[in-house]
Motif scaffolding. Structure first.
Motif, short mmCIF file in Angstrom:
data_model
loop_
_atom_site.label_atom_id
_atom_site.label_comp_id
_atom_site.label_asym_id
_atom_site.label_seq_id
_atom_site.Cartn_x
_atom_site.Cartn_y
_atom_site.Cartn_z
N ASP A 6 0.92 -1.15 0.08
CA ASP A 6 0.04 0.10 -0.01
C ASP A 6 0.90 1.13 0.00
O ASP A 6 0.40 2.26 -0.29
CB ASP A 6 -0.93 0.05 1.17
N SER A 7 2.06 1.12 0.32
CA SER A 7 2.97 2.26 0.33
C SER A 7 3.73 2.66 -1.11
O SER A 7 4.39 3.75 -1.07
CB SER A 7 4.06 1.82 1.15
N GLN A 8 3.34 1.72 -1.89
CA GLN A 8 3.95 2.17 -3.27
C GLN A 8 2.74 2.31 -4.35
O GLN A 8 1.80 1.55 -4.19
CB GLN A 8 4.97 1.07 -3.66
N THR B 253 -5.92 5.57 -3.13
CA THR B 253 -4.41 6.24 -3.37
C THR B 253 -3.56 5.26 -2.17
O THR B 253 -4.02 4.77 -1.49
CB THR B 253 -4.42 7.64 -3.06
N PRO B 254 -2.38 5.47 -2.60
CA PRO B 254 -1.38 5.06 -1.62
C PRO B 254 -1.79 5.26 -0.15
O PRO B 254 -2.01 6.44 0.28
CB PRO B 254 -0.10 5.26 -2.03
N GLY B 255 -1.52 4.24 0.71
CA GLY B 255 -1.58 4.71 1.99
C GLY B 255 -3.06 4.45 2.59
O GLY B 255 -3.21 4.39 3.86
#
Lengths: 466, 466
Positions: free
Chosen positions: B142-144, B397-399
């Motif tokens: 989820d961080s990329q 979206t990421p995160g």
């Protein structure tokens, strides 16, 4: 026609736009949803006429716009207390230190951190804050998160953790949330990446006597005929010769409108005709950061006598950073814990009592058991504030600035945009709000002189579907 | 009390929830902002009682929910035309091919593409669509962005370009926009990543006779007492014993409400009391994808006689993919160009005439000069639709999924959430909408039986500030 212009939102941006237009002889209505002004600036009264900040607070030598505005309304500044030892918790280990980063972090991690900061600094200098999408490698930088950038560019775990913690404190967003291009834009607009992280050498150098919100209060006091509080704007209708703004219990009409609220909240207003999708999709992609500010109040700033600055940072604790935010005379003692980014999302799910306990526990770990014995504890959860919905500012998710950036400031018909996210000088901070309010006022005055409005090309682009 | 439940939004989710509650004996008001039902399903009449889709259109053998719903209202399916050659433009080069990818892409790029698809497939299988935040390595994924993942995992430029094009066509978002965890969640919920990209072997296998929107029309025809169109909901007020829903010209009261609109639009309703920040911040982080669907209509599907499928894909052209979307009997000939992701953001800034010209030019490059000679050209810009604001669905979206995911379906007080983004089976597609409508109806029926509502724990978490 009720007024020449309606300004929506009485934060620093809206107050500045109103002030400038009024000085130019325009009639203005300044509509504010809440019963207070200041937006993301908010005060907490300590008694004896003293107050501290539950919202925006700091500025530095490069923050010329907020300094100038404060001077103009007679609000004094003083230096942030920054003497003595700092305490840091990095990946579970406790450090005491003096500078930007604990020297004992290790002989490999230390230069690794330094190199990363320098690299970000150099990249940031190449990003023009008014048009980040034109920076070299803009698309590449906008295609990755800060997390991904760190993975490629920071080798050691402690350096990565400390850097992430610093960014989470400064941007109120997790490393996964932020477009690297946004990180660089904000850094450059603020005066540099390292400057953003520093206290006396940086953007945390000064505070305002009586609190930053008193600047907003004093600006508002000079606009008694313009300001109307409790006016929640729900609709903006553009007509051929005017614009009509409405909400529960009121309707107002003017030649132009300045929307001076965060980008997400601007997207929640009902526009007639509907705004072009290019602009609307921008409002879907600049979420507000996540911040809960907690004030721990003591009889005196006991940490000072212990030779400590009161600054506690943590890569994994309940807050990312705590500062000594006592009033100028150091009485009473106040610590502000900034629960930001991922920490805010975890703590917002706790009850107020659990949150208080977690924060005081974190302070006590850093500064000793006296830190748990507060006279008062106050929290400001900016996620829960209906007319803010997050702090410190709205950041750009990956892909947003390069795809929708030009929609940020482009007027659409009679609607102009302000708010710190649309500022250039110190965008995202108090200075950015003032910058944006001035620009919006200048845009309106230029239109009256018959000049092509700034951003006209972009207006044509985003406005053509109407 | 006017009704047992109010359902907001007459897309497939809201129609399904209303139908299920009505069948259980509840009185329901179904409020729709537009004068039509169907939400992201929309028809275009070709004359002679024939119609094609300006919105959602395809489904496959694994799409059991939409197939079942269509059968229940008597809408027939037929196979997507998928015979003959496909044409692809990859980084400026033209290819003709038969399968998933042009074999002439090269001896290195081809296995590189295959490995990447397999890798995504394996990762996707480990992501539970109802709780992606619990997947192995969820935080890392989820961080990329999808862009960052490709940079690390796809070596050759042609493979990366083709994969990105496929994802941009399937997700309507650029590689920079998407959290890799969202890419995997949607793929697994859809029946697999490769399945998502395939036509006859995948999710593009079938279409509906008369158009997918006719399923929505027929569902609505059975709810004449429930449906009210032209009802734009602006406010939801929760009281101790009921909930009041209001908009221009109406107020309605019920025991419960189901909000069945995209997550972003749910965030634009004014709630009283204000929703907890944990939920509100989710609505700031699931933007709608970007899609403009263009129909080029011809006397006949001339490409079929040339031995071509009508399928044209492009990594850099005005559209990502075009399909033969002629009616079941092949008359008239219709090509649908899907202008998605970054392409949509570029083309939305053009005038309708420029957009038409760009799209027809792209079709002619792929299928010969006859493709430029249309009988009719129709475009549906989903970015500009006030009550949709993007297609096909809202992505994370990421995160976002790891930070705010649990707020997606958790009821808050008397408010329950539906809409394809909150679905599990085929989330993001027609099936996900139906799944979500059924779940929301089940939640309400369970509450009536005195059972703990589904997601109760999360409700406590997100609702406690009230």
């Amino acid at each position: 026609m009720e007024a020449d212009a309606i300004v929506i939102g009485a934060g620093l941006a809206g107050l500045t736009a109103t002030r400038e237009l009024k000085q130019a002889g325009w009639t203005v209505r300044l509509l504010e949803a809440r019963e207070r002004v200041g937006g993301r600036l908010k005060g907490y009264a300590l008694g004896d006429g003293k107050a501290v900040d539950l919202g925006g607070e700091y500025f530095g030598d490069k923050s010329t716009l907020i300094a100038e505005t404060a001077r103009s309304v007679g609000v004094e500044r003083f230096s942030t207390y920054d003497d003595g030892e700092r305490v840091a918790f990095v990946n579970g280990k406790r450090f005491t230190y003096g500078g930007l980063i604990p020297l004992r972090l290790g002989p490999v991690a230390l230069p690794d951190f330094g190199r990363a900061v320098l690299k970000i600094e150099r990249l940031a200098r190449r990003v023009p804050p008014d048009r980040p999408w034109t920076a070299p490698d803009a698309e590449k930088l906008d295609s990755q998160t800060f997390w991904s950038w760190c993975r490629r560019n920071v080798a050691t775990a402690p350096a990565r953790a400390f850097l992430t913690m610093a960014v989470e404190a400064a941007y109120c967003a997790g490393p996964a949330d932020l477009s690297m291009l946004h990180v660089l834009t904000y850094a450059n607009a603020s005066g540099g990446f390292r400057y953003l992280l520093e206290v006396t050498k940086g953007i945390q150098r000064y505070r305002f006597d009586g609190g930053a919100h008193s600047v907003a209060d004093k600006l508002a006091a000079r606009l008694p005929d313009e300001l109307r509080t409790g006016a929640v704007v729900r609709g903006i209708e553009q007509r051929s010769d005017s614009v009509v703004v409405s909400g529960p219990g009121f309707t107002a009409r003017a030649r132009f409108v300045v929307v001076a609220v965060p980008v997400t909240l601007a997207g929640r207003i009902a526009y007639t005709p509907a705004l072009a999708g290019f602009r609307d999709q921008l409002t879907q992609r600049m979420p507000a950061g996540s911040a809960i500010k907690c004030l721990a109040i003591y009889d005196e700033p006991f940490w000072r006598a212990d030779g400590r600055s009161g600054q506690v940072t943590s890569t994994d604790g309940p807050f990312r950073v705590a500062f000594d935010t006592s009033p100028a005379d150091g009485s009473p003692g106040v610590l502000s814990a900034f629960v930001t980014g991922r920490a805010a999302r975890t703590l917002t799910l706790l009850s107020p009592a659990e949150r208080r306990s977690a924060v005081l526990d974190g302070l006590a770990k850093g500064l000793g058991p006296r830190a748990a014995k507060v006279v008062d504890f106050v929290e400001q959860n900016w996620l829960d504030e209906e007319f803010t919905r997050g702090c410190y500012h709205g950041y750009a998710t990956p892909g947003t600035l390069t795809a929708h950036g030009p929609a940020l400031r482009a007027p659409i018909g009679r609607i102009h945009w302000a708010g710190t996210e649309t500022g250039v000088h110190q965008l995202g901070s108090m200075g950015g709000a003032i910058d944006s309010g001035r620009r919006a006022a200048r845009e309106l005055l230029a239109r009256e002189r018959g000049e092509r409005p700034a951003g006209r090309r972009a207006e044509e682009l985003t406005g053509h579907v109407q």
